[in-house]
Design a protein around this motif. Sequence first.
Motif, mmCIF file in Angstrom:
data_model
loop_
_atom_site.group_PDB
_atom_site.id
_atom_site.type_symbol
_atom_site.label_atom_id
_atom_site.label_comp_id
_atom_site.label_asym_id
_atom_site.label_seq_id
_atom_site.Cartn_x
_atom_site.Cartn_y
_atom_site.Cartn_z
ATOM 1 N N GLY A 129 0.791 -1.230 0.000
ATOM 2 C CA GLY A 129 0.000 0.000 0.000
ATOM 3 C C GLY A 129 0.815 1.267 0.000
ATOM 4 N N TRP A 130 2.093 1.161 -0.403
ATOM 5 C CA TRP A 130 2.973 2.322 -0.456
ATOM 6 C C TRP A 130 3.120 2.803 -1.887
ATOM 7 N N SER A 131 3.394 4.061 -2.076
ATOM 8 C CA SER A 131 3.551 4.638 -3.405
ATOM 9 C C SER A 131 5.016 4.595 -3.830
ATOM 10 N N GLY A 132 5.292 3.875 -4.917
ATOM 11 C CA GLY A 132 6.658 3.801 -5.438
ATOM 12 C C GLY A 132 7.522 2.833 -4.651
ATOM 13 N N ARG A 163 4.548 6.860 -16.644
ATOM 14 C CA ARG A 163 5.594 6.664 -17.642
ATOM 15 C C ARG A 163 5.004 6.060 -18.916
ATOM 16 N N ASP A 164 5.782 6.114 -19.985
ATOM 17 C CA ASP A 164 5.419 5.426 -21.214
ATOM 18 C C ASP A 164 5.287 3.935 -20.914
ATOM 19 N N GLY A 165 4.163 3.340 -21.256
ATOM 20 C CA GLY A 165 3.929 1.933 -20.974
ATOM 21 C C GLY A 165 3.138 1.665 -19.717
ATOM 22 N N ALA A 166 2.845 2.707 -18.933
ATOM 23 C CA ALA A 166 2.018 2.516 -17.734
ATOM 24 C C ALA A 166 0.632 2.024 -18.134
ATOM 25 N N ILE A 167 0.024 1.259 -17.242
ATOM 26 C CA ILE A 167 -1.317 0.737 -17.488
ATOM 27 C C ILE A 167 -2.279 1.405 -16.522
ATOM 28 N N VAL A 168 -3.404 1.865 -17.059
ATOM 29 C CA VAL A 168 -4.421 2.480 -16.206
ATOM 30 C C VAL A 168 -5.724 1.712 -16.348
ATOM 31 N N LEU A 221 -13.646 8.085 -22.773
ATOM 32 C CA LEU A 221 -13.797 6.633 -22.685
ATOM 33 C C LEU A 221 -14.090 6.177 -21.257
ATOM 34 N N GLY A 222 -13.557 6.908 -20.270
ATOM 35 C CA GLY A 222 -13.799 6.504 -18.898
ATOM 36 C C GLY A 222 -12.902 7.239 -17.920
ATOM 37 N N HIS A 223 -13.273 7.166 -16.660
ATOM 38 C CA HIS A 223 -12.536 7.788 -15.559
ATOM 39 C C HIS A 223 -11.460 6.834 -15.059
ATOM 40 N N VAL A 224 -10.243 7.333 -14.867
ATOM 41 C CA VAL A 224 -9.131 6.506 -14.386
ATOM 42 C C VAL A 224 -9.283 6.284 -12.882
ATOM 43 N N PHE A 225 -9.396 5.010 -12.494
ATOM 44 C CA PHE A 225 -9.531 4.685 -11.073
ATOM 45 C C PHE A 225 -8.317 3.947 -10.519
ATOM 46 N N TRP A 226 -7.372 3.571 -11.389
ATOM 47 C CA TRP A 226 -6.214 2.765 -10.955
ATOM 48 C C TRP A 226 -5.132 2.884 -11.995
ATOM 49 N N TRP A 227 -3.855 2.807 -11.548
ATOM 50 C CA TRP A 227 -2.755 2.708 -12.515
ATOM 51 C C TRP A 227 -1.587 1.949 -11.918
ATOM 52 N N ALA A 228 -0.714 1.444 -12.798
ATOM 53 C CA ALA A 228 0.459 0.680 -12.366
ATOM 54 C C ALA A 228 1.527 0.795 -13.446
ATOM 55 N N MET A 229 2.795 0.713 -13.013
ATOM 56 C CA MET A 229 3.909 0.743 -13.967
ATOM 57 C C MET A 229 5.168 0.269 -13.290
ATOM 58 N N PHE A 230 6.126 -0.135 -14.080
ATOM 59 C CA PHE A 230 7.424 -0.523 -13.552
ATOM 60 C C PHE A 230 8.241 0.738 -13.255
#
Length: 260
Positions: free
Chosen positions: A46-49, A178-183, A249-258
């Motif tokens: 549950g930590w950021s980064g 970042r480039d390649g992040a998934i939301v 298209l929709g509201h961003v509720f989550w994201w993740a990336m390396f």
Amino acid sequence: MKTRRPLTPEEVDESQRLKAIYEQKKAAAKAAGRSLTQAEVADACGWSGQSAFSQYATGKVPLNVEALLKLSKALGFAPGEVSPRLMEGIAFPKDEPGPQDLQPIQAWDDRTPLDEHEVEVPFLREIELSAGSGRFGIEEDDGSRLRFDKKDLRANGVQFDQAKCVTVRGNSMLPVLRDGAIVGINTGRTSITDVTDGDLYALNHNGQLRVKQIFRQPGGIRLRSFNRDEHPDEDYTFQRMHDEEISILGHVFWWAMFAR
């Protein structure tokens, strides 16, 4: 400026044991054909980064009970392995499992059956329309899926069949995305009247997938990038949105990336 106190020898040993466990789990994950990054561990806690985990593992910050319990759950080890000192005198109710009984991060692939509490979320992708028009559209990707816990979608007000994923391209949303992040986007929120100023939204801009902050304005909207030095604000009237085929298209509720 406030300076951090030096760690005691015992605290240094604890951080070294934590780092050794992580390296062991990372090697086991690699042997199984998957990754286990510091960012993934931090996210599970549950930590950021990745920096929070790195500070504990490198001895910059001493472990505390709360952090140790989160890490033991994320990595699947008994907290007493890392710090008998912190766990001394802590008991868990007999009808509740202690952290040592919790399961580590589980690997899965497309052939792994869904659990009852999971749902598969498809990706949206850009496609070139047929008949040689040179135009693009957006449709679901038949091959790509991510798994979400149903309770997490419910907690964010997302209907299971209205959850989709989008891949961010380019540097316009640095340093947040970042480039390649998934939301993950909620396609149940596509109206201008649903817009919360400053929130992230995925857009269809004449067949191009874009992720931007949206601000409502009289007679239109403003699109904003986090990287405003290279990507200035874009203002669109409702008529221009119609002409350029811009839709939410929709509201961003989550994201993740390396963290690379």
